[in-house]
Write an enzyme that holds these catalytic residues in place. Structure first.
Site, short mmCIF file in Angstrom:
data_model
loop_
_atom_site.label_atom_id
_atom_site.label_comp_id
_atom_site.label_asym_id
_atom_site.label_seq_id
_atom_site.Cartn_x
_atom_site.Cartn_y
_atom_site.Cartn_z
CG ASN A 9 55.24 46.90 53.57
OD1 ASN A 9 54.85 47.57 52.61
ND2 ASN A 9 54.45 46.11 54.28
CD1 TRP A 10 59.03 52.40 52.21
CD2 TRP A 10 58.61 53.95 50.66
NE1 TRP A 10 60.17 53.13 52.05
CE2 TRP A 10 59.94 54.09 51.09
CE3 TRP A 10 58.13 54.81 49.67
CZ2 TRP A 10 60.80 55.07 50.58
CZ3 TRP A 10 58.99 55.79 49.15
CH2 TRP A 10 60.30 55.91 49.61
CE LYS A 11 53.23 48.20 57.07
NZ LYS A 11 52.77 47.95 58.44
CG HIS A 92 51.64 42.96 55.37
ND1 HIS A 92 50.78 43.55 56.28
CD2 HIS A 92 52.88 43.35 55.73
CE1 HIS A 92 51.48 44.26 57.14
NE2 HIS A 92 52.77 44.16 56.84
CD GLU A 94 49.51 46.72 57.53
OE1 GLU A 94 49.91 47.12 56.42
OE2 GLU A 94 50.11 46.96 58.60
CD GLU A 162 55.62 42.06 58.86
OE1 GLU A 162 56.44 42.96 58.94
OE2 GLU A 162 54.56 42.14 58.21
N GLY A 168 53.31 48.38 63.93
CA GLY A 168 52.90 49.78 64.10
C GLY A 168 52.53 50.15 65.52
CB SER A 208 57.49 47.81 66.63
OG SER A 208 56.12 48.18 66.55
N GLY A 229 58.33 48.58 58.51
CA GLY A 229 57.31 49.48 57.99
C GLY A 229 57.71 50.93 58.20
N GLY A 230 57.18 51.53 59.24
CA GLY A 230 57.36 52.97 59.49
C GLY A 230 58.80 53.44 59.39
#
Ligand code: 13P
Length: 250
Positions: A9-11, A92, A94, A162, A168, A208, A229-230
């Site tokens: 997920n590149w957000k 999600h 977010e 999640e 993150g 993470s 994510g990251g």
């Protein structure tokens, strides 16, 4: 048998210059068993198609619950599909936090996604306060009842667990805690959809996930992959997570 899924997920990250990461990923995983999914920002979706080739499938990060209409700034499921997506991430944390998305809205979006022929990755997870109050299982159960559609199959539905406090932050639950939640999600899927479908829906862990913790997470029962994510932004890091998943036992 559930096919493993490594989802990135590149957000809100990625300009045209990031497309080279997909070239590298596709080149490194031509013969990988694990399914590889990337959810770029919508602005990159159609441009990413040529880079993804057959090695990587693409996803949207959200969609509207209606097919079309006066909804400035929103994107429909059919538009995502038209742009080259086969999946969409929905609910999600977010989106639930930044945009106040409710379980009802997530369910309406999920229905719209399935109706448009997209596969849905529905995200659920507890906050730190909810975990500390020993409410994790209740929260997960409530999110499942509220966010999931009545009709789903192992083909068109994926669940991503999640924990909000693990996203993150570099913190992850213990492996026992991950296993407890994933086993609970499996049990609830079987109860809701019947054993056949319930056993075939994939359950991803997210929060993470990094190259150095991926292998131990993938050994936990009912973990069928990860939503990353990251560490999905760089082909090298995501590639080692994919390799760890590919090498993990079924
Ligand atoms: P991180 O892997 O950056 O913690 O993000 C997880 C996530 O939210 C994926 O959807």
């Amino acid at each position: 048998m559930r096919r493993k899924l490594a989802a990135g997920n590149w957000k809100m990250n990625g300009l045209e210059s990031a497309l080279g990461e997909i070239d590298a990923l596709a080149a490194a995983h031509k013969a990988t068993q694990t399914e590889i999914m990337i959810a770029p920002p919508a602005t990159l979706l159609s441009r990413m198609v040529a880079h993804a080739g057959d090695a990587v499938v693409l996803a949207g990060q959200d969609c509207h619950s209606e097919e079309s209409g006066a909804h400035t700034g929103d994107i429909s499921a059919a538009m995502l599909k038209d742009a080259g997506a086969s999946y969409v991430i929905l609910g999600h944390s977010e989106r639930r936090t930044d945009h106040g998305e409710t379980n009802d809205q997530v369910r309406a979006k999920t229905r719209a996604a399935l109706a448009a022929g997209l596969k849905a990755v529905v995200c659920i997870g507890e906050t730190l306060a909810q975990r500390e109050a020993a409410n994790t299982i209740d929260i997960i159960g409530g999110q499942m009842s509220g966010s999931l559609p009545d009709l789903a199959t192992g083909e068109n539905l994926v669940i991503a667990y999640e924990p909000v406090w693990a996203i993150g932050t570099g913190k992850i639950p213990t492996l026992d805690q991950i296993g407890e939640v994933h086993d609970f999600i499996r049990m609830r899927l079987e109860r809701r959809y019947g054993a056949g479908v319930g056993r075939s829906v994939r359950i991803l862990y997210g929060g993470s996930v990094k190259p150095d913790n991926a292998a131990e997470i993938f050994d936990v029962s009912n973990v069928d992959g990860a939503l990353v994510g990251g560490a999905s932004l760089k082909a090298k890091d995501f590639s080692s997570i994919i390799s760890a998943l590919d090498a993990s036992a079924d």
